[in-house]
Design an enzyme around this catalytic site. Structure first.
Site, short mmCIF file in Angstrom:
data_model
loop_
_atom_site.label_atom_id
_atom_site.label_comp_id
_atom_site.label_asym_id
_atom_site.label_seq_id
_atom_site.Cartn_x
_atom_site.Cartn_y
_atom_site.Cartn_z
N SER A 109 -5.90 0.67 -5.28
CA SER A 109 -4.75 0.65 -6.18
C SER A 109 -5.20 0.49 -7.63
O SER A 109 -5.95 1.31 -8.14
CB SER A 109 -3.78 -0.44 -5.74
OG SER A 109 -2.53 -0.28 -6.35
N ASP A 117 2.94 7.16 0.13
CA ASP A 117 2.71 6.01 -0.75
C ASP A 117 3.84 5.91 -1.77
O ASP A 117 4.09 6.85 -2.53
CB ASP A 117 1.36 6.20 -1.47
CG ASP A 117 0.90 4.96 -2.21
OD1 ASP A 117 1.74 4.14 -2.62
OD2 ASP A 117 -0.33 4.80 -2.36
N HIS A 146 0.97 2.46 1.17
CA HIS A 146 0.03 2.15 0.08
C HIS A 146 -1.25 1.46 0.56
O HIS A 146 -2.34 1.78 0.10
CB HIS A 146 0.74 1.28 -0.96
CG HIS A 146 -0.07 1.00 -2.18
ND1 HIS A 146 -0.58 2.00 -2.97
CD2 HIS A 146 -0.48 -0.18 -2.74
CE1 HIS A 146 -1.24 1.45 -3.99
NE2 HIS A 146 -1.21 0.14 -3.85
#
Length: 307
Positions: A109, A239, A269
Site C-alpha cells: 500500500s 481493491d 486490498h
C-alpha cells in the site's frame, strides 16, 4: 522460527520499533518489508511466519509516526516529508547490508508507493545490494471508491505547507481492506492503527502518488543488484483502497526485463489477509518469486517480462 524485537535509531535520533522473523535452518533470502498507512509490522498475521517457514527471513519496522514507533500522541502520523521517509528506509537497510544471502525489498500500500520511489531514486550504494523489489497493492493512486475530490487534495497540499504538523484523521473503511471479517475486526480494535496523519505527511503521500501515477517516477533497468531491475507487482482487481488500473499502467512503464504484474481476481486490498485459501495462494507466490531469484543472478536476468 525465532522472532526478535528491538529498536533502530535513525540519524536524527528517533527510535523506530523493529521486528524480525528468522528461519529455523539456514536462510535462503532476506526480505525487508515496509508497511502501509495506519498500519504496523505486527498486523501481518500469518504472512511473515509463512515466509520464514519457507526459508525467507523478514526484517521490518514500524515507520515513523506509526505503530510502536509512536511514543506520544503528538507523534501520530508525523512521518515527515518524502525525503525523511526514504531516508528512514535507507537507515534501516544499512543494518542488513552487506547481506550474506540475497536481499529483497517489499512494500504494501503506502509502503509499496515508497518502495517504488526508492527503486527509482534511492541511493545507488544501497540499491546495488537489492536483488529484487516486490509490491503488494502499491499506492500509485486512489481507488475510485476512496478517491478524494480535487478540491480536498488541492487545499490539503496547501494546508500542509502552512501547518505541516497539524494532525488529521483519515479513517480507512475496513470493509474495503479485506473480505475476512476477523481481520476487519482486528483493525477496528487495534489502537495502533490510528488513521491519523499530519498534513505534511499526507501531502507527501499525495505528491508521491501524483508522481507515480503521472509517470514522473521512472524505474529503469539499473535499479538493483548487478545493475539489474527485478520487480514483481501484485494487485487485486477489487481493491477499494488503491487503484488496480493505475498500478498495472505503472508496471507497463517500467523498463526491466525481469518484471511481472500479477492480477488477483476478486481480491481486496490486503492480499495476504484475504480469506484462506486465497491468502495462501498470494503468500506462496511471494515466496516462489523470491526463492526463484535467490540463486546465481546470471540465471534469472534473462527472464521475460510478464504483463
Amino acid at each position: 522460527m525465532a522472532i526478535e524485537e528491538g529498536w533502530h535509531t535513525v540519524e536524527d535520533g528517533r527510535k523506530l520499533y523493529t521486528k524480525t522473523w528468522k528461519t529455523e535452518g539456514p536462510a535462503k533470502a532476506r526480505l525487508v518489508f515496509i508497511h502501509g498507512f495506519s498500519d504496523h509490522c505486527n498486523t501481518y498475521n500469518s504472512f511473515f511466519p509463512t515466509l520464514a517457514s519457507k526459508g525467507i527471513e523478514v526484517y521490518t519496522f514500524d515507520q515513523r509516526g506509526w505503530g510502536r514507533s509512536v511514543l506520544k500522541p503528538s507523534e501520530k502520523g508525523h512521518t515527515g516529508p518524502t525525503t525523511r521517509v526514504l531516508d528512514d528506509i535507507t537507515s534501516f537497510l544499512k543494518t542488513v547490508i552487506p547481506c550474506p544471502i540475497p536481499l529483497f525489498l517489499m512494500g504494501h500500500s503506502m509502503g509499496g508507493g515508497e518502495v517504488l520511489c526508492y527503486a527509482a531514486t534511492g541511493p545507488a550504494e544501497i540499491r546495488k545490494h537489492i536483488r529484487g523489489y516486490l509490491l503488494e497493492s502499491p499506492f500509485v493512486d486512489f481507488s475510485p471508491d476512496s478517491k478524494p475530490s480535487f478540491v480536498t487534495v488541492f487545499f490539503g497540499r496547501l494546508a500542509g505547507k502552512i501547518l505541516p504538523h497539524r494532525q488529521l484523521v483519515n479513517k480507512l473503511d475496513v470493509k474495503l481492506i479485506t473480505r475476512n471479517p476477523a481481520v476487519q475486526k482486528q483493525f477496528e480494535e487495534d489502537d495502533l492503527c490510528h488513521d491519523t496523519g499530519t498534513l505534511e505527511g499526507l501531502a507527501g503521500m499525495l505528491d508521491r502518488t501524483g508522481d507515480l501515477c503521472g509517470g514522473r517516477v521512472k524505474i529503469g533497468e539499473g535499479a538493483g543488484e548487478g545493475g539489474v531491475t527485478r520487480i514483481w507487482i501484485a494487485h487485486g482487481d477489487k481493491d477499494g483502497i488503491t487503484n488496480y488500473s493505475a498500478s498495472k499502467a505503472l508496471a507497463g512503464r517500467i523498463e526491466a526485463k525481469d518484471k511481472e504484474f500479477k492480477t488477483y481476481e476478486g481480491y481486496f486490498h490486503r492480499l495476504h489477509d484475504e480469506p484462506p485459501p486465497e491468502n495462501e495462494r498470494f503468500m506462496n507466490d511471494v515466496a516462489s518469486w523470491i526463492l526463484a531469484r535467490s540463486v546465481d543472478p546470471v540465471k534469472v536476468d534473462g527472464g521475460k517480462a510478464k504483463l
